[in-house]
Design an enzyme around this catalytic site. Structure first.
Site, PDB file in Angstrom:
ATOM      1  N   ASP A  36     100.240  63.660  -3.656  1.00  0.00           N
ATOM      2  CA  ASP A  36      99.360  62.594  -3.149  1.00  0.00           C
ATOM      3  C   ASP A  36     100.235  61.416  -2.726  1.00  0.00           C
ATOM      4  OD1 ASP A  36      97.269  60.379  -3.096  1.00  0.00           O
ATOM      5  OD2 ASP A  36      96.027  62.000  -3.834  1.00  0.00           O
ATOM      6  N   ASP A  62     103.019  62.418   1.620  1.00  0.00           N
ATOM      7  CA  ASP A  62     102.103  62.001   2.682  1.00  0.00           C
ATOM      8  C   ASP A  62     101.908  63.206   3.601  1.00  0.00           C
ATOM      9  OD1 ASP A  62     100.887  61.014   4.968  1.00  0.00           O
ATOM     10  OD2 ASP A  62     101.966  59.110   4.906  1.00  0.00           O
ATOM     11  N   VAL A  63     100.673  63.705   3.703  1.00  0.00           N
ATOM     12  CA  VAL A  63     100.443  64.944   4.469  1.00  0.00           C
ATOM     13  C   VAL A  63     100.669  64.773   5.970  1.00  0.00           C
ATOM     14  CG1 VAL A  63      98.856  65.938   2.765  1.00  0.00           C
ATOM     15  CG2 VAL A  63      97.921  64.559   4.659  1.00  0.00           C
ATOM     16  N   TYR A 155      85.396  61.303  12.067  1.00  0.00           N
ATOM     17  CA  TYR A 155      85.490  62.163  10.884  1.00  0.00           C
ATOM     18  C   TYR A 155      84.949  63.563  11.209  1.00  0.00           C
ATOM     19  CZ  TYR A 155      84.923  63.464   5.930  1.00  0.00           C
ATOM     20  OH  TYR A 155      84.995  64.091   4.705  1.00  0.00           O
ATOM     21  N   LYS A 159      86.900  67.164  10.919  1.00  0.00           N
ATOM     22  CA  LYS A 159      86.421  68.197   9.993  1.00  0.00           C
ATOM     23  C   LYS A 159      85.936  69.441  10.747  1.00  0.00           C
ATOM     24  CE  LYS A 159      87.399  66.107   6.150  1.00  0.00           C
ATOM     25  NZ  LYS A 159      88.433  66.665   5.254  1.00  0.00           N
ATOM     26  N   THR A 190      82.768  60.517  -5.299  1.00  0.00           N
ATOM     27  CA  THR A 190      84.209  60.262  -5.475  1.00  0.00           C
ATOM     28  C   THR A 190      84.515  58.875  -4.889  1.00  0.00           C
ATOM     29  OG1 THR A 190      85.058  60.976  -3.321  1.00  0.00           O
ATOM     30  CG2 THR A 190      84.632  62.720  -4.948  1.00  0.00           C
TER      31      THR A 190
HETATM   32  P1  NAP Z   1      89.276  60.542  -2.595  1.00  0.00           P
HETATM   33  O1  NAP Z   1      88.702  60.409  -3.962  1.00  0.00           O
HETATM   34  O2  NAP Z   1      89.469  59.343  -1.753  1.00  0.00           O
HETATM   35  O3  NAP Z   1      90.670  61.348  -2.727  1.00  0.00           O
HETATM   36  C1  NAP Z   1      91.486  61.589  -1.613  1.00  0.00           C
HETATM   37  C2  NAP Z   1      92.936  61.445  -2.037  1.00  0.00           C
HETATM   38  O4  NAP Z   1      93.760  61.716  -0.884  1.00  0.00           O
HETATM   39  C3  NAP Z   1      93.278  60.017  -2.504  1.00  0.00           C
HETATM   40  O5  NAP Z   1      94.061  60.045  -3.665  1.00  0.00           O
HETATM   41  C4  NAP Z   1      94.056  59.465  -1.322  1.00  0.00           C
HETATM   42  O6  NAP Z   1      95.006  58.482  -1.678  1.00  0.00           O
HETATM   43  C5  NAP Z   1      94.758  60.705  -0.831  1.00  0.00           C
HETATM   44  N1  NAP Z   1      95.300  60.543   0.513  1.00  0.00           N
HETATM   45  C6  NAP Z   1      94.836  59.756   1.519  1.00  0.00           C
HETATM   46  N2  NAP Z   1      95.655  59.841   2.586  1.00  0.00           N
HETATM   47  C7  NAP Z   1      96.648  60.696   2.253  1.00  0.00           C
HETATM   48  C8  NAP Z   1      97.803  61.170   2.927  1.00  0.00           C
HETATM   49  N3  NAP Z   1      98.108  60.766   4.159  1.00  0.00           N
HETATM   50  N4  NAP Z   1      98.597  62.064   2.294  1.00  0.00           N
HETATM   51  C9  NAP Z   1      98.330  62.458   1.025  1.00  0.00           C
HETATM   52  N5  NAP Z   1      97.270  62.015   0.321  1.00  0.00           N
HETATM   53  C10 NAP Z   1      96.434  61.149   0.935  1.00  0.00           C
HETATM   54  O7  NAP Z   1      88.397  61.534  -1.711  1.00  0.00           O
HETATM   55  P2  NAP Z   1      87.571  62.872  -2.035  1.00  0.00           P
HETATM   56  O8  NAP Z   1      86.133  62.564  -1.873  1.00  0.00           O
HETATM   57  O9  NAP Z   1      88.045  63.503  -3.272  1.00  0.00           O
HETATM   58  O10 NAP Z   1      87.992  63.717  -0.766  1.00  0.00           O
HETATM   59  C11 NAP Z   1      88.783  64.888  -0.830  1.00  0.00           C
HETATM   60  C12 NAP Z   1      88.513  65.710   0.425  1.00  0.00           C
HETATM   61  O11 NAP Z   1      87.135  66.081   0.446  1.00  0.00           O
HETATM   62  C13 NAP Z   1      88.774  64.952   1.719  1.00  0.00           C
HETATM   63  O12 NAP Z   1      89.361  65.821   2.668  1.00  0.00           O
HETATM   64  C14 NAP Z   1      87.378  64.552   2.165  1.00  0.00           C
HETATM   65  O13 NAP Z   1      87.294  64.359   3.554  1.00  0.00           O
HETATM   66  C15 NAP Z   1      86.578  65.753   1.697  1.00  0.00           C
HETATM   67  N6  NAP Z   1      85.140  65.509   1.560  1.00  0.00           N
HETATM   68  C16 NAP Z   1      84.669  64.577   0.665  1.00  0.00           C
HETATM   69  C17 NAP Z   1      83.300  64.368   0.570  1.00  0.00           C
HETATM   70  C18 NAP Z   1      82.704  63.365  -0.389  1.00  0.00           C
HETATM   71  O14 NAP Z   1      81.504  63.069  -0.267  1.00  0.00           O
HETATM   72  N7  NAP Z   1      83.461  62.818  -1.330  1.00  0.00           N
HETATM   73  C19 NAP Z   1      82.427  65.105   1.368  1.00  0.00           C
HETATM   74  C20 NAP Z   1      82.935  66.042   2.246  1.00  0.00           C
HETATM   75  C21 NAP Z   1      84.298  66.234   2.331  1.00  0.00           C
HETATM   76  P3  NAP Z   1      94.614  56.912  -1.484  1.00  0.00           P
HETATM   77  O15 NAP Z   1      93.594  56.645  -2.504  1.00  0.00           O
HETATM   78  O16 NAP Z   1      95.887  56.185  -1.742  1.00  0.00           O
HETATM   79  O17 NAP Z   1      94.101  56.785  -0.081  1.00  0.00           O
END
Ligand code: NAP
Length: 265
Positions: A36, A62-63, A155, A159, A190
């Protein structure tokens, strides 16, 4: 212990879905390389896995960076000797209506959410092939990769891209025993929602008639539209990720696993 002897790399593992995926994979016996950009969150994930008796390492990553992807895969191979599972989970939300979105915001969204997934596959697949035991790639898309949503156009574009990229990878590497599937979460509780610019939900709020204010108001309102009438938990997405990572899904590749409380039904 469905994943005993397997090695998994999980991106975005410092928070939300990625943290729960890393924990769940480790619980099933996989050695996990959690990565991360958030190092303190990553340390907490590592601590939780180790306290539960799992095997894991954390690396800042960083991805968007190809160099850091090469390092991450090399670290997995050096530390654990192989790579079987890749969870391309790191992602960010989008914050602007199309007419208000800067090119920089668009480019950053694409770089994290879509280019990051491409780079992950590009670097992990050779390591999986070298192991000659196949592999499983799980790409985290969204219901927003299946349907459009006002206020989330950028977004949705990333996706939707992940969804079709996944299917193409599935076809390219099936002969190597490498499966590739996408997961499509609905509204999951989240921190991602607190990181989205208020403006990004304006269109959705307008459709729903919810007032301006905290994002949480719009998020809860959207979640209530799902037949199950609540936001999902990151653990509920992690369960699907473990299923796709394991041999329980051995005849699935190029598939879409929708976990959305029925929202897109
Ligand atoms: P989250 O709690 O914000 O976790 C995402 C993590 O990715 C954070 O720790 C963030 O770090 C990190 N990150 C951001 N940019 C990055 C980069 N360039 N390289 C490496 N790490 C990076 O989000 P989440 O809800 O768990 O989301 C996880 C995945 O599920 C994402 O792909 C999201 O689009 C998808 N998703 C989520 C939802 C939802 O409702 N939560 C719904 C559909 C899909 P920072 O905090 O420092 O930015």
């Amino acid at each position: 212990m469905k994943l005993k002897g397997k090695v998994a790399l999980v991106t975005g593992a410092a928070s939300g879905i990625g943290r729960q995926a890393a924990l769940a994979l480790a619980r099933e016996g996989a050695a996990v390389l959690a990565t991360d950009v958030d190092e303190s969150g990553g340390a907490q994930t590592l601590d939780s896995i180790r306290k539960a008796g799992g095997e894991a390492l954390f690396r800042p990553h960083d991805v968007k960076s190809e160099e850091q992807w090469a390092d991450a895969v090399a670290t997995a191979l050096e530390a654990f000797g192989r790579l079987d599972i890749l969870v391309n989970n790191a992602g960010i939300g989008s914050g602007q209506l199309v007419t208000e979105m800067s090119l920089d915001s668009w480019n950053n969204l694409v770089a994290v959410n879509l280019t990051g997934v491409f780079l992950g596959c590009k670097h992990a697949i050779p390591a999986m092939r070298a192991g000659r035991a196949g592999g499983s790639i799980v790409n985290i898309s969204s219901v927003a990769g299946l349907e459009g949503a006002a206020g989330l156009a950028g977004y949705c574009a990333t996706k939707g891209g992940v969804r079709l990229f996944t299917k193409a990878v599935a076809k390219e590497y099936a002969a190597d025993g490498i499966r590739c599937n996408s997961v499509h979460p609905g509204i999951i509780d989240t921190p991602i929602w607190t990181r989205i610019d208020e403006g990004g939900l304006a269109g959705t709020r307008e459709q729903l008639g919810t007032p301006a204010g905290a994002n949480a108001i719009a998020v809860d309102a959207i979640a209530m539209l799902a037949p199950l009438q609540r936001p999902g938990l990151p653990e509920e997405i992690a369960n699907g990720i473990v299923f796709l990572a394991s041999d329980d899904s051995s005849y699935m590749t190029g598939s879409e696993l929708v976990i959305d409380g029925g929202m897109s039904a």
